[in-house]
Design an enzyme around this catalytic site. Sequence first.
Site, PDB file in Angstrom:
ATOM      1  N   ASP A  69     -10.007   2.864   2.241  1.00 55.97           N
ATOM      2  CA  ASP A  69     -10.104   2.140   3.522  1.00 55.97           C
ATOM      3  C   ASP A  69     -10.790   2.980   4.603  1.00 55.97           C
ATOM      4  OD1 ASP A  69      -8.905  -0.238   2.697  1.00 55.97           O
ATOM      5  OD2 ASP A  69      -6.886   0.459   3.183  1.00 55.97           O
ATOM      6  N   LYS A  82       0.802  -1.233   0.000  1.00 57.87           N
ATOM      7  CA  LYS A  82       0.000   0.000   0.000  1.00 57.87           C
ATOM      8  C   LYS A  82       0.833   1.281   0.000  1.00 57.87           C
ATOM      9  CE  LYS A  82      -4.159  -1.906   2.103  1.00 57.87           C
ATOM     10  NZ  LYS A  82      -5.195  -1.752   3.119  1.00 57.87           N
TER      11      LYS A  82
END
Length: 282
Positions: A107, A71
């Site tokens: 997220d 990420k």
Amino acid sequence: MKKNGSTKITGILGYPIEHTASPCMHNAAFKALKLDWEYIPFEVKPQQLKLAIKSIMSLGMQGVNVTIPHKKAVVPFLDELSDEAEFIGAVNTIVRKGNKLIGYNTDGEGFIKALEEEKISLAGKNVLVLGAGGAANGIIYQLLLGGAKRITIANRTIEKAKALGKHFKGKGNIEILPLDNSLKSAIKDADILINTTSLGMKDADVLLVDKNSLPKSLEAVVDIIYNPPETKLLRIAKKKGIKTMNGLSMLLHQGALSFELWTGKKAPIEVMRKALCQQFKM
Ligand code: ATR
């Protein structure tokens, strides 16, 4: 659906990737909307990440999700970032727009949507966050946007919590705590407790919060872990009559937001939820 030359390809890059639950929910969503799209898991080793990102363009894919451990590492390989991805320095969704790759992070917003669904409101609340890693970063960004009054970050490695606090300096009221006795009084003052650490994935894990220090006055206890769906922390909270939320709806909503970024269509949330529940045999 039969695949052919016009099938649009998305997927997820991670390492390891075999346990990902994302393909089932995205492929169910494509099917429900009769979209000729496919979502494929790709195991990408860290040293292959740059090449894998280049291939989104060269293979004409629509975009991908990015998961552990890529990420943060993926950021330098992208052309543009959303404000949130830029601020937290991590990307979970890449969208190809023409000849550009744009990085987003769904997220945190997925987490907020999950809270909203459970009718857990943030405005004016004291929130205690356990952990100071990447997940905490994205969640705190959104907690501040959601109007949390005070956020306390408690972490084993105090330097990491301090660095995260510094990162958010000037953006809101943030306190830092080590994992010692001070945690007990912080829990008493908290309205919402959020575990962002990996502790609780195994039932044998020693919890950061002991069962006696969890006050019944807490409005909600949230664990971002979804496997197992009920961690020890959530079980204890539930027994005390506290509202609980696990990480499954966060997973669902971050996925739905990625789906919408790629397709421009409203995600069929209930179809995706059902596919996830089947995957986890719930
Ligand atoms: P993620 O991106 O999923 O948040 P991470 O960046 O590796 O993952 O962060 C994991 C978090 O869980 C950290 O806050 C970590 O604490 P440290 O900063 O002290 O490492 C926390 N964590 C993991 N295992 C832990 C344990 N056994 N006890 C306490 N905290 C733990």
